[in-house]
Design a protein around this motif. Structure first.
Motif, short mmCIF file in Angstrom:
data_model
loop_
_atom_site.label_atom_id
_atom_site.label_comp_id
_atom_site.label_asym_id
_atom_site.label_seq_id
_atom_site.Cartn_x
_atom_site.Cartn_y
_atom_site.Cartn_z
N LEU A 79 0.83 -1.21 0.00
CA LEU A 79 0.00 0.00 0.00
C LEU A 79 0.87 1.26 0.00
N LEU A 80 1.93 1.25 0.80
CA LEU A 80 2.82 2.41 0.81
C LEU A 80 3.48 2.61 -0.54
N LEU A 111 -2.79 6.20 6.74
CA LEU A 111 -3.92 5.43 6.23
C LEU A 111 -3.47 4.09 5.65
N ALA A 112 -2.35 4.09 4.94
CA ALA A 112 -1.86 2.86 4.34
C ALA A 112 -1.56 1.82 5.41
N PHE A 128 -11.96 2.60 4.63
CA PHE A 128 -10.68 3.12 4.17
C PHE A 128 -10.57 3.31 2.66
N GLY A 129 -11.53 2.81 1.90
CA GLY A 129 -11.37 2.78 0.46
C GLY A 129 -11.32 4.13 -0.22
N THR A 130 -11.84 5.17 0.41
CA THR A 130 -11.82 6.48 -0.22
C THR A 130 -10.56 7.28 0.09
N GLY A 131 -9.67 6.72 0.90
CA GLY A 131 -8.52 7.51 1.32
C GLY A 131 -7.18 6.98 0.86
N ILE A 132 -7.18 6.03 -0.08
CA ILE A 132 -5.93 5.43 -0.49
C ILE A 132 -5.77 5.52 -2.00
N ALA A 133 -4.64 6.05 -2.43
CA ALA A 133 -4.20 6.02 -3.83
C ALA A 133 -5.10 6.77 -4.79
N GLY A 134 -5.99 7.62 -4.30
CA GLY A 134 -6.75 8.49 -5.18
C GLY A 134 -7.74 7.79 -6.07
#
Length: 272
Positions: free
Chosen positions: A161-162, A179-180, A222-228
């Protein structure tokens, strides 16, 4: 808050397992290795159950499996490691899922698919998994070994994720790295929650459907806050106000706490 996607920079996993070599010879050797590991594990579990963990020696495990002591140590470093024969190979398979992820897939969805390899490992032999769960509850050394194994998966998913963030764009107040790490922990926690519930039920029930439900809760949180890019079925990412100081959230929860309650508590903490 979300940064542009970059190619994952997940460090390579030791591919000495089933996916490691090329050709039929390597696959045969890998299959033979896993067969022997499982044979030793079955012998260890039988002895632990009948005469106790402390009273069982490596020599007895090797003798029960019909091999020499040195053969045991070619496959395991200690007797507590012997009842977890599949974790090394499963870690490789999970890493392969991450490596082969399609470019359009949200990384959180990829991680959820990766950890399903772990659940399939347990579900392939329900009776063995239930007995191993009983032993790990009774023997602290086995429990510690199990925790160490889980930590390896969590590190793998966190690195993945990072790897989908642009490190050059990191700055004070950017919560993406937090978040990651929290998301990776949440995926592992969701998996372990479902796995424990299934094991306590004697290995009965559709564990994959239960896991999909748990992962949906993680995606919603968490799906709305990772990797755009939104996870499956979720709206586009929103931008949260930047904070003056970086916060770290540490949460402690009972092992029997409802998963949706745990996720809501984490979400509220991140939004403060």
């Amino acid at each position: 808050m979300s940064q542009p996607l970059k190619a994952a920079r997940t460090p390579p996993v030791n591919r000495s397992g089933p996916s490691g070599g090329g050709g039929a010879g390597a696959r045969r050797a890998s299959a033979q290795r896993l067969t022997m590991r499982r044979k030793l594990a079955a012998a260890a579990m039988e002895l632990f159950a009948t005469q106790g963990y402390e009273a069982t020696t490596v020599d007895e495990i090797a003798a029960r499996a019909g091999v020499a002591r040195r053969t045991f140590f070619r496959h395991f470093r200690s007797k507590e490691e012997a009842i977890f024969p599949d974790h090394d190979d499963t870690l490789v398979r999970a890493a392969d899922v991450l490596d082969a992820a399609p470019p359009h897939e949200h990384p959180l969805d990829t991680v959820c698919r990766g950890i399903k390899e772990v659940m399939r490992m347990y579900a392939a032999s329900p009776a063995v998994s239930v007995e191993r769960y009983r032993l790990t509850r009774e023997v602290p050394a086995l429990r510690e070994r199990e925790i160490a194994s889980v930590a390896r998966y969590e590190r793998l998913f966190t690195r993945y994720l990072l790897g989908h963030f642009d490190e050059g764009a990191h700055h004070d107040g950017n919560d993406d790295p937090l978040l990651a790490e929290v998301a990776a922990s949440a995926v592992v926690t969701a998996h372990n929650h479902v796995l424990r519930r299934w094991l306590r039920a004697g290995g009965e029930g559709d564990v994959e459907a239960q896991l999909d439900h748990a992962f949906e809760i993680v995606r919603q949180t968490f799906g709305t806050g990772i990797a755009g890019r939104p996870a499956t079925g979720l709206p586009a990412a929103t931008v949260s106000p930047k904070k003056e100081e970086e916060d770290v959230v540490v949460m402690v929860a009972r092992t029997d706490a409802p998963l949706d309650e745990v996720m809501r508590t984490i979400e509220r903490a991140l939004k403060r």
